[in-house]
Design an enzyme around this catalytic site. Sequence first.
Site, PDB file in Angstrom:
ATOM      1  CG  ASP A 279     -39.338  25.981  29.740  1.00 53.27           C
ATOM      2  OD1 ASP A 279     -39.885  26.693  28.879  1.00 53.27           O
ATOM      3  OD2 ASP A 279     -39.868  24.960  30.229  1.00 53.27           O
ATOM      4  CD  GLU A 316     -41.838  30.287  29.493  1.00 51.95           C
ATOM      5  OE1 GLU A 316     -42.864  30.302  28.785  1.00 51.95           O
ATOM      6  OE2 GLU A 316     -41.181  29.255  29.715  1.00 51.95           O
TER       7      GLU A 316
END
Length: 605
Positions: A279, A316
């Site tokens: 993330d 990401e």
Amino acid sequence: MQHTLNPAQMPFSVWSPEATAVTLVVEDHQGHRSEFELLRLPDGPEPEADQTRGWWALPETSRIQTEKVRRYGFIADTLTASEWNLSGKVLPDPRSLRQPEGPHELSAPYDPAAFTWSESNWSGLELPGAVIYELHVGTFTAEGTLDAARHKLPYLAELGVDAVELMPVNGFEGAHNWGYDGVNWFAVDESYGGPAAYQAFVDAAHLLGIGVIQDVVYNHFGPSGNYAPVFGPFLSEVPSPWGTTLNFSGPHSDGIRQYVLDNVRLFLEDYRVDGLRLDAVHAIVDNRATHLLADIRSVSDEIEAASGRKKWLIAESDRNDPATLRNDGYRMHAQWCDDFHHGLHVALTGETDSYYGDFAELDALVKTLNTGFFHDGNYSSFRQRHHGAPLDLEREEPWQLVVSNQTHDQVGNRAAGDRLSALCSDGQLAIAAALTLLGPYTPMLFMGEEFAASTPWQFFTDHQDPVIAEATRAGRFNEFAAMGWDAALVPDPQDHTTRDASVLQEADLASARGQLMFAWYQQLIRLRHEDKNFHVGAFDKHSAELVGERGLALQRRERTVVVNFGEEPLSLPASVLDGRKPILSFADTYAPQTAMLAAHGTVVF
């Protein structure tokens, strides 16, 4: 295979480099508690202390039978414990594998090796060519558990996906959460079923030929229930939009980096997942010569070599930085590409507010299809600066970009959490699916899009601290009020009905619209898998161009996907037809006799 940091494998050990004393407290199954003073392991600057520096463990004279321990925790004599008014309080293990009563209570022992695996024939996931399905355990089924999700894996196999990407499952405060407020990184939240249910899910997925990718968060801790900083200097002084970042390059940061690397090992090795989605890596602050992401890749490679199964790392990042993928950079296998989503969303909906403004012209989507990044060093009106850098189209490969027409972020971070199914016609949904699934990049679906789910997917939390709860609520309302939204239209993230409204409904799949879209998704996935023209290839194996004002043609070797974003029929020129007959069209939107593609039509030649 032994973990790199041996003390982490010792029963009831803990890393606390600045503690002056650490006490282990164990509770047996009759509720009786016992205390043991832990011994500080070798802690000098010598190389032989690299594995033990900062660690505390039981003396050799103290023996504890793990099976007789119901709960355990530690009392750490640290300055932070005093500052947080936690002196003398028994705290959970920062590396706890089970938190049966939640993050504020004691830990429970768990042995991942006790699980009996039955997926011995699983050869591993091949990410190039795969279709990923993003899934939130708590809202995928009415039960909201891993066991319930496991029973739906045959449905995903029928759909044809190759991998499930689970949103974060680490322990969090409250009854429900997206997962990005996790504080027990090594634990699987008990509301989902805990670690045994997690292993059973992975095992069942592999038996059906479906890989598992785990979404992990290494850029911040959640706001409540995080006791790791009591034991050591886990936090830096650098803020992020979600909380303070971790200390990956300051004093004592070796132990914190190892904390993350051992978490990587837990999932890739002990729990046998096939990859990690990392993330918001742009929020990981690391000033060392070798970045934490590169170290994670080294651990992944080691586990891959030992297990004989591929392990994948997907980042990401909002930087549009090619270094994310390069071996002389962060060494990730793949990264999310939001530019594809933004260009496609604007083409479908006409929305041009906020960051969508940069993608107002259909040319933006064409460029993204051709070169990967729309923002490749050009000016971003949203950021009011230049952004990104170009991919080397001879070095990087298209499959290394993971693209979506919907994700948890892009749906859930809308004010009302409305999906494309609430904004678009069936034909427009078919266009989104076709360009995502038949495009050159690695497609990821968001749960429910394959049957045009009517339920929203909204931002929800269940913080128990009233101050944090109110701050979360106010922050959400103020964020959208600043963008001109009526606060009354923004769901209260702390209201349990917000979460309940986000649970997928079986009736949507059974509806006429649901069955139409599900069949379309099945056809597209089958075509992607079976037609070699849609298999992975270099950037020079595909091209996109405009057809008229609102049409787009995507060439994949000898096949062409044509879509009509417009409200009027589109006449296809001979250069697009090239004498070919259609092999697939959505809902008869293409008329071969007149070479006309209806408004919101899709056809494949």
